[in-house]
Design a protein around this motif. Structure first.
Motif, mmCIF file in Angstrom:
data_model
loop_
_atom_site.group_PDB
_atom_site.id
_atom_site.type_symbol
_atom_site.label_atom_id
_atom_site.label_comp_id
_atom_site.label_asym_id
_atom_site.label_seq_id
_atom_site.Cartn_x
_atom_site.Cartn_y
_atom_site.Cartn_z
ATOM 1 N N THR A 5 -34.614 32.177 -10.184
ATOM 2 C CA THR A 5 -33.507 31.657 -9.394
ATOM 3 C C THR A 5 -32.363 31.296 -10.340
ATOM 4 O O THR A 5 -32.569 31.148 -11.550
ATOM 5 C CB THR A 5 -33.915 30.399 -8.617
ATOM 6 N N PRO A 6 -31.137 31.102 -9.816
ATOM 7 C CA PRO A 6 -30.026 30.695 -10.675
ATOM 8 C C PRO A 6 -30.263 29.351 -11.351
ATOM 9 O O PRO A 6 -29.636 29.053 -12.384
ATOM 10 C CB PRO A 6 -28.838 30.618 -9.708
ATOM 11 N N VAL A 26 -38.754 32.416 -8.648
ATOM 12 C CA VAL A 26 -38.644 32.720 -7.224
ATOM 13 C C VAL A 26 -40.038 32.607 -6.610
ATOM 14 O O VAL A 26 -41.011 33.130 -7.174
ATOM 15 C CB VAL A 26 -38.083 34.140 -7.018
ATOM 16 N N SER A 54 -41.498 35.366 -1.567
ATOM 17 C CA SER A 54 -40.188 35.989 -1.390
ATOM 18 C C SER A 54 -40.215 37.430 -1.888
ATOM 19 O O SER A 54 -40.890 37.736 -2.885
ATOM 20 C CB SER A 54 -39.115 35.206 -2.152
ATOM 21 N N THR A 77 -31.620 37.690 -16.432
ATOM 22 C CA THR A 77 -30.739 37.794 -15.278
ATOM 23 C C THR A 77 -31.444 37.254 -14.044
ATOM 24 O O THR A 77 -32.548 37.703 -13.709
ATOM 25 C CB THR A 77 -30.315 39.254 -15.030
ATOM 26 N N ALA A 78 -30.812 36.296 -13.373
ATOM 27 C CA ALA A 78 -31.376 35.715 -12.150
ATOM 28 C C ALA A 78 -31.139 36.648 -10.965
ATOM 29 O O ALA A 78 -30.408 37.645 -11.074
ATOM 30 C CB ALA A 78 -30.753 34.357 -11.887
ATOM 31 N N VAL A 79 -31.731 36.311 -9.822
ATOM 32 C CA VAL A 79 -31.649 37.188 -8.651
ATOM 33 C C VAL A 79 -30.230 37.333 -8.110
ATOM 34 O O VAL A 79 -29.928 38.313 -7.426
ATOM 35 C CB VAL A 79 -32.589 36.685 -7.524
ATOM 36 N N ASP A 80 -29.348 36.380 -8.422
ATOM 37 C CA ASP A 80 -27.964 36.484 -7.954
ATOM 38 C C ASP A 80 -27.057 37.167 -8.965
ATOM 39 O O ASP A 80 -25.844 37.238 -8.776
ATOM 40 C CB ASP A 80 -27.410 35.098 -7.617
ATOM 41 N N GLY A 81 -27.654 37.675 -10.059
ATOM 42 C CA GLY A 81 -26.876 38.358 -11.074
ATOM 43 C C GLY A 81 -26.366 37.473 -12.192
ATOM 44 O O GLY A 81 -25.806 37.965 -13.178
ATOM 45 N N SER A 82 -26.549 36.171 -12.072
ATOM 46 C CA SER A 82 -26.099 35.258 -13.121
ATOM 47 C C SER A 82 -27.042 35.297 -14.312
ATOM 48 O O SER A 82 -28.206 35.686 -14.192
ATOM 49 C CB SER A 82 -26.002 33.824 -12.584
#
Length: 251
Positions: free
Chosen positions: A171-172, A177, A181, A206-211
């Protein structure tokens, strides 16, 4: 660059077997041995510890909630004193068998729901830390960089070791996660290996939101219960070595 490669082992029970412990022990540098509460039994613990000693693999006690049916992945409300006692019980059991096999437990790594819970729950984190301190203050605890365990352990003079997960999504906030999920567990060997190399060489993922988040890990985990776990672990090890990373247990 030096990194430890750890995996969860000894996770069978009775006639039921999970994963290929013998093959994984030839790849990893540290073995998180199930202590009997989420998986493992005396015979499996004995065999796993003996094999780890023979191969020079560091032994860790993988303590968990008392949850055989749920494989330790169901979050539980356990009184702090009871949780402390149960962690102490598991740690002492595996260390006793490891010593009989010529080795010893050299670190502690909580498993599953307990691992995630103590990252954010100071009360349960204190119970786990107290159990390790009661048994042997010299044993470090493996945990995430964002874990509440770091501060609590430091107050008690207990060391911690940061680990990252090559085959899990982040996660960010830097947590894992949840397994329920979609995409929480990664299965592509090339992608998992590339993440491991990046974790070891740049300390990021890299997190799931791209961060991009920092992990700065001393140890990288590959799970032993996923399909093609041995292939994943071998690919990770080969890729790390090719990138100039030395594989060595942190203990």
């Amino acid at each position: 660059m030096t990194i430890d490669l750890n995996a969860d082992l000894g996770e069978g029970f009775g006639n039921w077997r999970l994963g290929d412990d013998a093959a994984l022990l030839a790849v990893v540098t540290s073995a998180n041995v199930a202590c009997g509460f989420h998986a493992g039994d005396p015979l499996i613990i004995r065999r796993t510890c003996a094999a780890a000693v023979d191969l020079g693999v560091a032994i860790g006690a993988q303590v968990s909630y008392r949850d055989l049916a749920g494989f330790g992945r169901r979050e539980m409300e356990v009184d702090a004193e009871e949780l402390c006692a149960e962690v102490l019980y598991q740690l002492a059991a595996v260390d006793g068998i490891a010593r009989a096999m010529g080795g010893r437990v050299s670190y502690v790594k909580p498993h599953g729901a307990l691992y995630n819970r103590i990252c954010r729950d100071p009360e349960q984190a204190e119970a786990v830390v107290a159990a390790v301190v009661d048994y042997d203050r010299g044993l470090p605890v493996l945990t995430l960089p964002v874990s509440a365990v770091h501060e609590i352990a430091a107050r008690e003079g207990l060391s911690t070791v940061v680990e990252a997960f090559a085959d899990r999504a982040y996660t960010p906030a830097g947590t894992l996660v949840p397994r329920r999920s979609p995409g929480a567990v990664l299965h592509d060997p090339a992608a998992v290996a590339a993440r491991a190399v990046r974790m070891a060489t740049s300390g990021t993922v890299t997190a799931v939101d791209g961060s991009e988040i920092a992990v700065n890990a001393r140890s990288i985990c590959v799970h032993g219960d996923t399909p093609d776990a041995v292939l994943l672990a071998r690919t990770v090890r080969e890729s790390l070595t090719a990138a100039g990373v030395t594989l060595k247990a942190f203990r």
